[in-house]
Write a protein that holds these residues in place. Structure first.
Motif, PDB file in Angstrom:
ATOM      1  N   LEU A 103       1.778  -5.362  -9.587  1.00  0.00           N
ATOM      2  CA  LEU A 103       3.073  -5.923  -9.199  1.00  0.00           C
ATOM      3  C   LEU A 103       3.440  -7.140 -10.042  1.00  0.00           C
ATOM      4  CD1 LEU A 103       3.184  -5.853  -5.288  1.00  0.00           C
ATOM      5  CD2 LEU A 103       4.911  -4.903  -6.825  1.00  0.00           C
ATOM      6  N   GLY A 104       2.470  -8.020 -10.287  1.00  0.00           N
ATOM      7  CA  GLY A 104       2.744  -9.271 -10.992  1.00  0.00           C
ATOM      8  C   GLY A 104       3.381  -9.086 -12.361  1.00  0.00           C
ATOM      9  N   PHE A 125       0.265   4.913  -4.675  1.00  0.00           N
ATOM     10  CA  PHE A 125      -0.944   5.243  -5.429  1.00  0.00           C
ATOM     11  C   PHE A 125      -1.170   4.269  -6.575  1.00  0.00           C
ATOM     12  CE2 PHE A 125      -2.662   7.214  -9.273  1.00  0.00           C
ATOM     13  CZ  PHE A 125      -3.925   7.593  -8.848  1.00  0.00           C
ATOM     14  N   HIS A 126      -0.123   3.962  -7.332  1.00  0.00           N
ATOM     15  CA  HIS A 126      -0.280   3.091  -8.496  1.00  0.00           C
ATOM     16  C   HIS A 126      -0.608   1.650  -8.098  1.00  0.00           C
ATOM     17  CE1 HIS A 126       0.437   5.810 -11.744  1.00  0.00           C
ATOM     18  NE2 HIS A 126       1.597   6.226 -11.246  1.00  0.00           N
ATOM     19  N   LEU A 127      -0.076   1.199  -6.969  1.00  0.00           N
ATOM     20  CA  LEU A 127      -0.436  -0.140  -6.502  1.00  0.00           C
ATOM     21  C   LEU A 127      -1.935  -0.201  -6.214  1.00  0.00           C
ATOM     22  CD1 LEU A 127       2.525  -1.049  -4.098  1.00  0.00           C
ATOM     23  CD2 LEU A 127       2.153  -1.846  -6.437  1.00  0.00           C
ATOM     24  N   PHE A 134      -1.433  -5.098  -1.344  1.00  0.00           N
ATOM     25  CA  PHE A 134      -0.229  -4.682  -0.621  1.00  0.00           C
ATOM     26  C   PHE A 134       0.418  -5.847   0.122  1.00  0.00           C
ATOM     27  CE2 PHE A 134      -2.047  -0.551  -1.454  1.00  0.00           C
ATOM     28  CZ  PHE A 134      -0.932   0.273  -1.610  1.00  0.00           C
ATOM     29  N   GLU A 135      -0.359  -6.884   0.401  1.00  0.00           N
ATOM     30  CA  GLU A 135       0.193  -8.062   1.067  1.00  0.00           C
ATOM     31  C   GLU A 135       1.284  -8.710   0.214  1.00  0.00           C
ATOM     32  OE1 GLU A 135      -0.485  -9.764   4.062  1.00  0.00           O
ATOM     33  OE2 GLU A 135      -1.404  -7.857   4.616  1.00  0.00           O
ATOM     34  N   ALA A 136       1.232  -8.507  -1.106  1.00  0.00           N
ATOM     35  CA  ALA A 136       2.202  -9.125  -2.011  1.00  0.00           C
ATOM     36  C   ALA A 136       3.612  -8.597  -1.802  1.00  0.00           C
ATOM     37  CB  ALA A 136       1.774  -8.900  -3.462  1.00  0.00           C
ATOM     38  N   ILE A 137       3.738  -7.441  -1.171  1.00  0.00           N
ATOM     39  CA  ILE A 137       5.065  -6.881  -0.905  1.00  0.00           C
ATOM     40  C   ILE A 137       5.923  -7.881  -0.131  1.00  0.00           C
ATOM     41  CG2 ILE A 137       6.313  -5.095   0.383  1.00  0.00           C
ATOM     42  CD1 ILE A 137       5.112  -4.012  -2.143  1.00  0.00           C
ATOM     43  N   PRO A 176      -2.386   1.518   3.613  1.00  0.00           N
ATOM     44  CA  PRO A 176      -1.840   0.827   4.797  1.00  0.00           C
ATOM     45  C   PRO A 176      -0.364   1.157   4.994  1.00  0.00           C
ATOM     46  CG  PRO A 176      -1.930  -0.697   2.963  1.00  0.00           C
ATOM     47  CD  PRO A 176      -2.556   0.581   2.471  1.00  0.00           C
ATOM     48  N   MET A 177      -0.062   2.435   5.248  1.00  0.00           N
ATOM     49  CA  MET A 177       1.322   2.910   5.272  1.00  0.00           C
ATOM     50  C   MET A 177       2.167   2.226   6.341  1.00  0.00           C
ATOM     51  SD  MET A 177       1.293   5.092   2.774  1.00  0.00           S
ATOM     52  CE  MET A 177       2.924   5.736   2.992  1.00  0.00           C
ATOM     53  N   ILE A 178       1.640   2.142   7.545  1.00  0.00           N
ATOM     54  CA  ILE A 178       2.441   1.597   8.646  1.00  0.00           C
ATOM     55  C   ILE A 178       2.782   0.132   8.398  1.00  0.00           C
ATOM     56  CG2 ILE A 178       2.402   1.024  11.101  1.00  0.00           C
ATOM     57  CD1 ILE A 178       0.804   3.600  11.553  1.00  0.00           C
ATOM     58  N   GLN A 179       1.795  -0.642   7.967  1.00  0.00           N
ATOM     59  CA  GLN A 179       2.067  -2.050   7.657  1.00  0.00           C
ATOM     60  C   GLN A 179       3.020  -2.168   6.473  1.00  0.00           C
ATOM     61  OE1 GLN A 179       1.044  -4.747   9.513  1.00  0.00           O
ATOM     62  NE2 GLN A 179       2.568  -5.766   8.209  1.00  0.00           N
TER      63      GLN A 179
END
Length: 227
Positions: A103-104, A125-127, A134-137, A176-179
């Protein structure tokens, strides 16, 4: 034009497509040729009413030392080309690449491009493959991207050896789809969720059945995130 009419008549929106052109490489001659190919892609996409074009780091996947400031300038050139066709190129994250694999870096070149249409294209998948958290979202804005590629990944094989072919339906793996959906809602994301799978076992099945199952599983995960 005929294909565009069929899309319109079916009520379908072409949110995004993909092209492979070496827009990000250091070689100026390759970049020049890449912009010609990008223009051809954008013209075709314009003719069918498409809105956006994924721009992965083709040609530079083996460059861990890529200058991100230079990459931002090159992304701007691509965005300016897109302005001519009404098509927005999206800086796509490729987890197996050595640049734009997280992401960065993707957000960096989008920010530093200085173009109002700059955006990224994330993929579950790529993340995972690239090692993004995923917290960075939650640090992003819902306007930073307009498409999100949806899929899932199993617990095994691990991050180092997992491949595109290991992708599975949303909710069938350990992502972590739901989160993720809760975080997307929190940041105000209102773009498309696009299932992207390269699982050869699914290829053996009826395409309509695979699409139906994929959509059902995706909607189920979104619904669970509302609880």
């Amino acid at each position: 034009p005929d294909l565009k009419k069929r899309f319109v008549d079916a009520g379908l929106i072409i949110e995004s497509a993909i092209g492979f052109f070496d827009w990000i490489v250091d070689d100026p001659e390759r970049r020049k040729a890449a912009l010609v190919e990008a223009a051809r892609n954008m013209e075709l996409l314009q003719k069918i009413g498409g809105l956006r074009l994924a721009a992965p780091p083709s040609g530079a996947t083996d460059k861990p030392d890529l200058n991100l400031y230079a990459a931002a300038d090159r992304y701007r050139d691509l965005l300016l080309l897109g302005d001519k066709y009404g098509v927005v190129p999206q800086a796509e994250i490729w987890g197996f690449s050595k640049c734009l694999n997280r992401l960065g870096p993707a957000m960096f070149i989008a920010l530093e491009s200085g173009h109002p249409n700059a955006c990224i294209l994330p993929d579950v998948f790529h993340l995972y493959k690239g090692g993004s958290n995923f917290e960075a979202i939650k640090l992003l804005s819902g306007n930073d991207f307009h498409n999100f590629h949806m899929n899932d990944y199993p617990a095994s094989p691990g991050r180092d050896t997992i491949t595109d072919a290991d992708r599975i339906f949303p909710g069938d793996g350990t992502a972590p789809m739901i989160q993720l959906f809760r975080d997307l809602r929190t940041i105000g994301y209102k773009g498309a969720l696009s299932i992207e799978l390269f699982n050869r076992e699914y290829w053996k099945q009826d395409p309509q059945a695979v699409a139906t199952i994929g959509l059902s599983k995706l909607k189920s995960q979104v619904q669970k995130s509302l609880g």
